[in-house]
Design a protein around this motif. Structure first.
Motif, short mmCIF file in Angstrom:
data_model
loop_
_atom_site.label_atom_id
_atom_site.label_comp_id
_atom_site.label_asym_id
_atom_site.label_seq_id
_atom_site.Cartn_x
_atom_site.Cartn_y
_atom_site.Cartn_z
N SER A 16 -24.57 -12.10 10.28
CA SER A 16 -25.22 -12.80 9.16
C SER A 16 -25.24 -14.28 9.39
N ASP A 17 -26.29 -14.90 8.95
CA ASP A 17 -26.37 -16.34 8.91
C ASP A 17 -26.20 -16.84 7.47
N ALA A 18 -25.46 -16.04 6.68
CA ALA A 18 -25.31 -16.38 5.27
C ALA A 18 -24.52 -17.64 5.06
N ALA A 19 -23.66 -17.98 6.01
CA ALA A 19 -22.93 -19.24 5.90
C ALA A 19 -23.90 -20.39 6.03
N SER A 20 -23.47 -21.55 5.61
CA SER A 20 -24.36 -22.70 5.65
C SER A 20 -24.80 -22.98 7.06
N PRO A 21 -26.04 -23.44 7.26
CA PRO A 21 -26.54 -23.71 8.60
C PRO A 21 -25.67 -24.71 9.30
N ALA A 22 -25.73 -24.65 10.65
CA ALA A 22 -24.85 -25.52 11.42
C ALA A 22 -25.09 -26.98 11.10
N GLY A 23 -26.32 -27.32 10.71
CA GLY A 23 -26.61 -28.72 10.40
C GLY A 23 -25.98 -29.18 9.12
N GLU A 24 -25.42 -28.26 8.29
CA GLU A 24 -24.85 -28.66 7.02
C GLU A 24 -23.33 -28.60 7.03
N VAL A 25 -22.75 -28.32 8.17
CA VAL A 25 -21.30 -28.25 8.22
C VAL A 25 -20.73 -29.65 8.26
N PRO A 26 -19.42 -29.78 8.02
CA PRO A 26 -18.83 -31.11 8.08
C PRO A 26 -19.10 -31.76 9.42
N GLY A 27 -19.47 -33.01 9.37
CA GLY A 27 -19.79 -33.70 10.60
C GLY A 27 -21.23 -33.58 11.00
N SER A 28 -22.09 -33.05 10.13
CA SER A 28 -23.50 -32.90 10.46
C SER A 28 -24.22 -34.22 10.28
N ASP A 29 -25.53 -34.19 10.58
CA ASP A 29 -26.32 -35.40 10.45
C ASP A 29 -26.59 -35.78 8.99
N ALA A 30 -26.21 -34.89 8.08
CA ALA A 30 -26.59 -35.12 6.69
C ALA A 30 -25.74 -36.17 5.99
N PRO A 32 -23.54 -39.77 6.05
CA PRO A 32 -23.22 -40.98 6.79
C PRO A 32 -21.75 -41.34 6.67
N THR A 33 -21.30 -42.27 7.47
CA THR A 33 -19.94 -42.77 7.40
C THR A 33 -19.84 -43.79 6.27
N ARG A 34 -18.62 -44.33 6.05
CA ARG A 34 -18.42 -45.29 4.96
C ARG A 34 -19.32 -46.50 5.11
N ALA A 35 -19.48 -46.96 6.33
CA ALA A 35 -20.27 -48.16 6.55
C ALA A 35 -21.76 -47.87 6.58
N GLY A 36 -22.14 -46.61 6.39
CA GLY A 36 -23.55 -46.26 6.41
C GLY A 36 -24.09 -46.02 7.80
N ARG A 37 -23.24 -46.10 8.78
CA ARG A 37 -23.67 -45.89 10.16
C ARG A 37 -23.01 -44.63 10.72
N ARG A 38 -23.75 -43.92 11.48
CA ARG A 38 -23.20 -42.72 12.11
C ARG A 38 -22.65 -43.08 13.48
N PRO A 39 -21.45 -42.60 13.83
CA PRO A 39 -20.95 -42.83 15.19
C PRO A 39 -21.84 -42.13 16.20
N TRP A 40 -21.71 -42.53 17.47
CA TRP A 40 -22.62 -42.01 18.51
C TRP A 40 -22.54 -40.50 18.64
N TRP A 41 -21.37 -39.92 18.31
CA TRP A 41 -21.20 -38.48 18.49
C TRP A 41 -21.66 -37.68 17.29
N PHE A 42 -22.17 -38.37 16.23
CA PHE A 42 -22.46 -37.68 14.99
C PHE A 42 -23.68 -36.77 15.12
N SER A 43 -24.64 -37.13 15.92
CA SER A 43 -25.83 -36.31 16.12
C SER A 43 -25.46 -35.02 16.84
N ARG A 44 -26.03 -33.90 16.35
CA ARG A 44 -25.76 -32.63 17.00
C ARG A 44 -26.21 -32.66 18.46
N ARG A 45 -27.36 -33.26 18.71
CA ARG A 45 -27.86 -33.31 20.08
C ARG A 45 -26.89 -34.05 20.98
#
Length: 619
Positions: A16-30, A32-45
């Motif tokens: 099942s893919d009933a769990a949230s999509p991989a893009g919505e898990v903690p650490g996804s692109d959705a 941002p960090t406190r400063a509003g910037r994503r670290p270099w490793w934040f993108s799934r790609r």
């Protein structure tokens, strides 16, 4: 695999893919960090690229000693298998450039030939590697395949785990790392790229789980069928293992929650039917050649069928790992290329601890049952402890069944390896979600567990040794002055399981000349349908020269032996016999051959006997 949420004790429906999509898990692109910037490793790609870079660097580290000189270095033990693989890679060149029949050849073991479908000719690997083989040679293609097999398998499991099983990319990387660089994978890496090229397996497993609740079973079954066909031309044994593992896993799930079957059987039945039609139609003719074509055999020899793991091997360290000791593993595995368990005490205990800790989760219980089932089968027909037989194993009841009679039981341990990798990923993901008052304590415990589990089985560079170069007589094409289209070049000693240099010579020319004998699986005495054995029909000249090569003693031949040897040369349609000057025990070999066909002539770096006047038919 079943998609699960971090706190779900029962797990979701398998596949099942009933769990949230991989893009919505903690650490996804959705987010941002406190400063509003994503670290270099934040993108799934970027995370994916970082993971693959890590796996590729690790694979280069493991194969580093081969990369120093691909043509001149080989595994320090059992040098025959790399020569066989390189010969099959050269066969792919002939398939592409000359239109040779892909599933059978008489360029090897002439005139009986070799059934390549029954010998894992790795067409799905060899054909894409044709440009590399043509430009750099089969030895380079061999090490490229090993490197990509290790890193690609690790990344494939990381990809599937991170999208469908766990939320944490780091947890997926832990599971992918172990699946790609486990002791079993390292054990085969020096010899068997077909066995360690497992990058399709995660996607096959995922598609099997998807069809249990598919809304488009006909399409999903067709996709699964195409994956099955692709894997069949890499390695059929690993494909059979995958099918068996998926079956046992699903049985374990349904046994615990029978209600799941009511929702799954309709889409599962439609998809399996479609998969069978698609794969069956595409594989029907190749499988016909494999089981009923020329030089087909039925079942392996009893010696190979009895290859099983010792119970002690489950708790020992693999030879090619950081904590491994080759001398300590004597008698714990059939040979050093079949160390298919060797998890070590720390990893074995941690795996058991994970199964106990997460025992309330359906997926964990099903995985534990699957891993244990195949551990038991991997012990073979006789259960042993430190090479002492204890009692018969359940494999004794299965070994003679169709298909299973061609399986090496110790390799069932590779299924348990994958199970452990998935359990490690799930455990790392669940541990990340634990509510521990002190985050530093949680990190410390996580690092300690990872070190205990993975550091002792960390991969080390594969040990290599030098091997003789291909003679200049071959590389300079001087052999073409002697060998016609329907004739053979006979390397001395005659190619066999223990003497495969002649196969490397042929591979260096993209198999442009035929050779007798060789290292392959064939029916006994070349009788199609008989049980398999290594090598073709026995021949007196080959056995004689093999003994001289190993002992260094020249044998005085009588008239009968000379006549028999000449008859064999005529049967092979031999044009020229070639003995490298630097061959081990070259002088006794030369003296023995001269008793049959007369004096040799030195040409470049070999002794040559032009035997065409003796072997060509008289008008």
């Amino acid at each position: 695999m079943p998609a699960t949420k971090a706190a779900s004790p029962a797990g979701e429906v398998p596949g099942s893919d009933a769990a949230s999509p991989a893009g919505e898990v903690p650490g996804s692109d959705a987010a941002p960090t406190r400063a509003g910037r994503r670290p270099w490793w934040f993108s799934r790609r970027r995370r994916d690229l970082a993971a693959y870079a890590l796996f590729l660097v690790a694979a280069l580290w493991v194969t580093s000693q081969i990369w120093l000189d691909p043509a001149g270095r080989v595994a320090s033990l059992y040098v025959s298998d790399p020569a066989q693989v390189q010969y099959f890679l050269a066969h792919s060149v002939r398939v592409v450039l000359h239109g040779d029949f892909p599933f059978y050849t008489d360029q090897l073991n002439y005139p009986d030939g070799v059934n390549l479908m029954a010998n894992t000719a790795i067409l799905a690997l060899g054909i894409p590697m044709v440009p590399v083989t043509l430009i750099f040679g089969p030895a380079v293609s061999f090490v490229v395949l090993i490197t990509l097999a290790l890193s690609g398998t690790a990344f494939a499991w990381y990809h599937v785990l991170s999208r469908h099983v766990v939320r944490s990319p780091l947890a997926a990387a832990v599971g992918g790392w172990f699946c790609g660089f486990s002791p079993a994978m390292l054990s085969h890496a020096s010899w068997h790229p077909n066995i360690i090229s497992q990058w399709l397996l995660p996607f096959i497993v995922w598609r099997v789980m998807v069809i249990t609740r598919s809304t488009r079973p006909w399409r999903d079954g067709a996709i699964l069928g195409l994956l099955v066909v692709w894997q069949a031309f890499i390695n059929e044994e690993i494909l059979l293992f995958t099918a068996m593992a998926c079956g046992i896993f699903l049985i374990a799930v349904v046994a615990q929650q029978p209600a799941r079957w009511r929702a799954a059987w309709r889409p599962l039945g439609k998809a399996v039917l479609t998969c069978t039609v698609v794969a069956g139609s595409l594989l029907a003719y190749p499988l016909y050649i494999q089981f009923a074509g020329p030089m087909a055999y039925h079942g392996l020899s009893a010696a190979v069928q009895d290859y099983g793991n010792d119970i002690a091997a489950l708790f020992a360290q693999g030879s090619p790992t950081l904590g491994g000791d080759r001398r300590a593993n004597v008698n714990l595995a059939p040979n050093y290329s079949e160390e298919n368990a060797f998890f070590g005490w720390s990893l074995a205990l941690i795996t058991i601890g994970i199964a106990i800790w997460l025992r309330r989760e359906l997926i964990v219980r099903a995985l534990a049952a699957t891993g244990f089932f195949f551990v038991v089968l991997s012990l073979g027909e006789r259960i042993t402890w430190w090479d002492r037989e204890l009692f018969p194993g359940p494999w004794e009841l299965l070994v003679h069944l169709p298909l299973l009679d061609a399986v090496v039981p110790t390799r069932f341990g590779m299924i348990t390896t994958v199970v452990i990798g998935i359990l490690l990923a799930i455990a790392a993901d669940r541990f990340r979600a634990l509510r521990v008052a002190d985050a530093k304590t949680r990190r410390t415990l996580a690092v300690a567990a990872a070190v205990l589990a993975l550091l002792p089985v960390a991969p080390m560079p594969l040990k290599m040794t030098s091997r003789p170069p291909v003679p200049e007589f071959i590389t300079a094409d001087r052999w073409r002055e002697y060998v016609g289209p329907e004739q053979t070049l006979v390397p001395i000693p005659v190619p066999s399981m223990g003497n495969t240099h002649g196969m490397r010579w042929a591979a260096a020319t993209n198999n442009d000349f035929r050779i007798p004998g060789g290292y392959f699986l064939a029916p006994r005495n070349a009788n199609t349908g008989d049980p398999g054995r290594f090598g073709g029909r026995p021949n007196g000249m080959g056995s004689l020269l093999e003994e001289v090569s190993s002992t260094g003693r020249t044998t005085k031949l009588d008239d009968r032996q000379r006549r028999r040897s000449l008859d064999e040369l005529r049967y092979w349609r031999a044009a020229v016999l070639v003995l490298p000057v630097s061959q081990h025990n070259a002088e006794p070999l030369r003296q023995t051959v001269e008793q049959v066909v007369g004096p040799a002539r030195r040409e470049l770096d070999v002794w040559v006997w032009d035997v065409r006047p003796l072997t060509e038919p008289k008008d």
